[in-house]
Design a protein around this motif. Structure first.
Motif, PDB file in Angstrom:
ATOM      1  N   ASP A  70       2.081  -1.224  -0.235  1.00  0.00           N
ATOM      2  CA  ASP A  70       1.869  -0.446  -0.624  1.00  0.00           C
ATOM      3  C   ASP A  70       0.189  -0.953  -1.377  1.00  0.00           C
ATOM      4  OD1 ASP A  70       3.494   1.820  -1.610  1.00  0.00           O
ATOM      5  OD2 ASP A  70       5.245   0.376  -2.735  1.00  0.00           O
ATOM      6  N   ASN A  71      -0.318  -1.844  -0.605  1.00  0.00           N
ATOM      7  CA  ASN A  71      -0.980  -2.707  -0.875  1.00  0.00           C
ATOM      8  C   ASN A  71      -2.894  -2.237  -0.106  1.00  0.00           C
ATOM      9  OD1 ASN A  71      -0.746  -4.799  -3.254  1.00  0.00           O
ATOM     10  ND2 ASN A  71       0.297  -6.431  -2.120  1.00  0.00           N
ATOM     11  N   VAL A  72      -2.124  -1.120   0.053  1.00  0.00           N
ATOM     12  CA  VAL A  72      -3.662  -1.025   1.037  1.00  0.00           C
ATOM     13  C   VAL A  72      -3.716   0.608   0.736  1.00  0.00           C
ATOM     14  CG1 VAL A  72      -4.693   0.026   3.606  1.00  0.00           C
ATOM     15  CG2 VAL A  72      -3.015  -1.435   3.704  1.00  0.00           C
ATOM     16  N   HIS A  73      -4.354   0.958  -0.274  1.00  0.00           N
ATOM     17  CA  HIS A  73      -5.572   1.608  -0.830  1.00  0.00           C
ATOM     18  C   HIS A  73      -6.434   2.283   0.296  1.00  0.00           C
ATOM     19  CE1 HIS A  73      -4.207  -1.274  -4.840  1.00  0.00           C
ATOM     20  NE2 HIS A  73      -2.803  -0.359  -4.140  1.00  0.00           N
ATOM     21  N   HIS A  74      -6.185   3.032   0.865  1.00  0.00           N
ATOM     22  CA  HIS A  74      -7.045   4.276   1.833  1.00  0.00           C
ATOM     23  C   HIS A  74      -8.204   4.818   1.077  1.00  0.00           C
ATOM     24  CE1 HIS A  74      -2.767   3.646   3.079  1.00  0.00           C
ATOM     25  NE2 HIS A  74      -2.916   3.867   4.763  1.00  0.00           N
ATOM     26  N   GLU A  75      -8.273   5.201  -0.289  1.00  0.00           N
ATOM     27  CA  GLU A  75      -9.579   5.626  -1.039  1.00  0.00           C
ATOM     28  C   GLU A  75     -10.308   4.611  -1.238  1.00  0.00           C
ATOM     29  OE1 GLU A  75      -6.532   4.035  -4.071  1.00  0.00           O
ATOM     30  OE2 GLU A  75      -6.387   5.193  -2.082  1.00  0.00           O
ATOM     31  N   LEU A  76     -10.434   3.079  -0.409  1.00  0.00           N
ATOM     32  CA  LEU A  76     -11.044   1.533  -1.149  1.00  0.00           C
ATOM     33  C   LEU A  76     -12.274   1.918   0.655  1.00  0.00           C
ATOM     34  CD1 LEU A  76      -9.326  -1.144  -2.375  1.00  0.00           C
ATOM     35  CD2 LEU A  76     -10.589   1.079  -3.726  1.00  0.00           C
ATOM     36  N   TYR A  77     -11.669   2.472   1.509  1.00  0.00           N
ATOM     37  CA  TYR A  77     -12.333   1.763   2.437  1.00  0.00           C
ATOM     38  C   TYR A  77     -13.650   3.294   3.329  1.00  0.00           C
ATOM     39  CZ  TYR A  77      -8.747  -1.355   3.108  1.00  0.00           C
ATOM     40  OH  TYR A  77      -8.035  -2.068   3.289  1.00  0.00           O
TER      41      TYR A  77
END
Length: 359
Positions: free
Chosen positions: A231-238
């Motif tokens: 859950d700590n991977v926020h795809h929209e940051l990359y």
């Protein structure tokens, strides 16, 4: 002769303050390495301080989590500093050196049996944590993979970089892993400059950005990718994602030592190789390479095999526009900050949710 005007180094109250501070090394005019002894001290300290300050945990309580290596040591050090007990469910990849450090620090260690299957290793660790919580409800599960509290400590790192690199447009390049370091750092940097870019590095075989259909038998992807959802991977940051196989990561780590005298782990080498490629595409930006740890735990599997290493100068990714075209050994895509919400089996979801403390 003593220079009485020289700035004296700080005298730290605890080793965590010394260890968390990275060395900043400008490898090229537009590439800066942020080299850590162990990166996750920021995450562990930030999380523990927040949980203590908000009353979620109390001094003397036992915290528990699963780890493949550097988070275990970081959490043990944070617990040592703040008077907490610590229990680690360790990956099969944790070596004798790290285990000895944990035990001397008073950590109770459960280590998973040998396995070449990272998904099985991670699933066993989650199951073991649940067993412990069922027997010891007083334990607090840190949930480094899922609790956004682990993003908070990287605000301090962002402030350090902004002071060291004033006015330079930044691109952060680092392994995705749990998502906390690249995500927490970039979120904080974008509060000052929304145009800050983020390039994530993944191994083949990781579910995080859709490469789970591939296998890389030599890969040591613990801490770089994942066989379960985080859950700590926020795809929209990359902004960009690169996938590299073990041979490319090994070539990169050996090349970093040979060319710049930097002895660092596989994820650092891979991030530097990716940054070298990205600099050629965008030479006006400063590319900040996250160097998560030193190379010591990779000595046998990587550095003693240096004569086998490929020449990094001869390596290049295949640019793709769809995950359908993804293939080893090195691929890259413009992720363009889009959201991706994979289906997550119920047994892999965290057992509790708290309000997200990340702004």
């Amino acid at each position: 002769m003593l220079d009485h005007h020289a700035v004296a180094p700080p005298v730290h109250e605890h080793i965590t303050d010394a260890v968390k501070t990275p060395a900043l090394v400008r490898l090229t005019p537009n590439t800066v390495l942020v080299r850590f002894e162990t990166l996750k001290v920021y995450a562990a300290l930030g999380a523990v301080r927040h949980l203590l300050d908000t009353g979620v945990i109390r001094p003397g309580q036992t915290v528990v989590d699963s780890s493949s290596g550097i988070y275990a040591l970081a959490l043990a050090m944070a617990c040592h500093r703040y008077g907490l007990r610590c229990h680690i469910v360790a990956s099969t990849t944790v070596d004798d050196t790290l285990r000895a450090q944990l035990e001397i620090l008073g950590v109770s260690v459960d280590q998973m049996p040998p396995s070449d299957d990272l998904r099985l290793d991670q699933s066993r660790r989650v199951a073991r944590v649940r067993e412990l919580l069922a027997r010891r409800p007083d334990m607090h599960w840190m949930r480094q993979y899922h609790d956004p509290v682990h993003h908070l400590g990287y605000t301090e790192l962002a402030e350090l970089l902004l002071r060291a690199l004033p006015g330079e447009p930044l691109t952060v390049v680092g392994s995705v892993g749990t998502g906390a370091s690249t995500g927490g750092l970039t979120r904080a940097l974008r509060e000052h400059d929304p145009l800050t870019r983020l390039v994530g590095v993944q191994p083949f075989g990781s579910v995080t950005f859709g490469s789970e259909r591939f296998t890389d038998p030599d890969a040591i992807i613990a801490g770089i990718g994942s066989a379960i959802h985080f859950d700590n991977v926020h795809h929209e940051l990359y902004d960009r994602i690169h996938w590299l196989d073990f041979q490319h990561a090994m070539a990169a780590a050996v090349g970093l030592l040979r060319d710049h005298a930097v002895f660092a782990g596989l994820s650092t080498g891979a991030a530097h190789l990716v940054a070298t490629w990205e600099v050629a595409r965008d030479p006006l930006r400063t590319h900040v390479v996250i160097g998560a740890d030193t190379g010591h735990r990779y000595t046998a599997r990587v550095f003693t095999r240096h004569r086998e290493a490929l020449d990094p100068a001869l390596l290049a990714p295949v640019e793709i526009d769809s995950l359908d075209r993804l293939a080893p050994p090195w691929a890259a895509i413009d992720w363009a900050r889009r959201t991706r919400g994979p289906a997550v089996p119920a047994q892999e979801r965290p057992h509790e949710r708290r309000k997200d403390p990340v702004p």
